[in-house]
Design an enzyme around this catalytic site. Structure first.
Site, short mmCIF file in Angstrom:
data_model
loop_
_atom_site.label_atom_id
_atom_site.label_comp_id
_atom_site.label_asym_id
_atom_site.label_seq_id
_atom_site.Cartn_x
_atom_site.Cartn_y
_atom_site.Cartn_z
N GLY A 278 -2.90 -15.35 6.66
CA GLY A 278 -2.60 -15.81 5.32
C GLY A 278 -3.37 -17.09 5.03
CG MET B 201 2.50 -13.95 13.40
SD MET B 201 3.60 -12.50 13.32
CE MET B 201 4.27 -12.69 11.68
CD GLU B 202 -0.92 -12.16 16.59
OE1 GLU B 202 0.17 -11.63 16.32
OE2 GLU B 202 -1.82 -12.34 15.73
CD GLU C 73 -5.63 -7.18 13.97
OE1 GLU C 73 -6.30 -8.10 14.47
OE2 GLU C 73 -4.40 -7.27 13.80
CG ASP D 291 -0.94 -12.74 3.39
OD1 ASP D 291 -0.54 -13.92 3.38
OD2 ASP D 291 -0.99 -12.04 4.41
#
Length: 232
Positions: free
Chosen positions: A79, A176-177, A13, A200
């Protein structure tokens, strides 16, 4: 904002952003490498936080304390939690919360952080509006949605969990962050924006979709962040 912190969760990233930078200084702190320099005419510090809320929170506080950033942009992948948000599209944070914060045993609602005035952290409207405008210019092939980013230390890949995140929190995407970064920015009273490219659908197809679409998702966020730096 004279200096912007740009956080990515993984090497993939941030490597593209570093390629486009004029790097002036590299410092290593808490196992993370901070690249300070110029990106599209703007003073920035680019860093890979690592995956998960703890890594993201530590990284953000270092940016504030040691590099005196005046705003934070977090790029990454997520997601989708809405049918209309497709793989490759982008979600810009209206606000963020931690979906795995659970103190319901003490009478709190899911997602509420005990003894804090706020558990949902609101993104900077100026950054959100700029990102939406720039995305139309640099990524005309995809849509950008403004909505809630829900974060937790878990990769969501089943329909039951996905349905819970939608019904309980009205999330647009899950990762997650972001909410950890948002909480640190809130506590330090600096603006933030979480940018998530959809890799996704956060359902039973998640593991199949992830590797195939990751590269394209990252490409879109790099275009967007680079374009934003030119106008900040």
């Amino acid at each position: 904002m004279k200096k912007i912190g740009i956080i990515g969760a993984m090497d993939e990233e941030v490597s593209r952003l570093k390629e486009n930078m004029q790097v002036e200084k590299i410092e290593k702190k808490a196992g993370m490498e901070f690249f300070a320099g110029i990106l599209s005419g703007k003073n920035v510090v680019v860093v890979r936080s690592g995956i998960g809320k703890v890594n993201a929170g530590i990284c953000t506080q270092i940016l504030v304390d040691d590099f005196q950033v005046e705003g934070v942009i977090n790029t990454g992948i997520a997601g989708s939690l809405k049918n209309e948000i497709n793989i490759g599209d982008i979600v810009l944070s209206k606000d963020c919360l931690q979906h795995d914060m659970d103190a319901t045993g003490f009478g709190y609602k899911p997602g509420v952080i005990p003894r804090m005035e706020q558990s949902t952290f609101i993104a900077d409207e100026t950054l959100v509006d700029l990102a939406r405008k720039v995305n139309k210019e640099v990524n005309p092939d995809i849509a950008a949605y403004v909505g809630r980013v829900v974060s937790g230390d878990q990769f969501v890949s089943d329909n039951k969990k996905k349905e819970f995140l939608v019904s309980e929190f009205q999330g647009y995407c899950t990762e997650m962050e972001g909410a950890a970064i948002a909480q640190v920015c809130y506590l330090n009273e600096i603006p933030f924006l979480i940018i998530r490219a959809i890799s996704d659908k956060a359902d039973n197809s998640a593991t199949m979709d992830y590797s195939e679409f990751e590269a394209k998702a990252i490409e879109h966020t790099v275009h967007l962040v680079t374009g934003m730096m030119k106008q900040l």
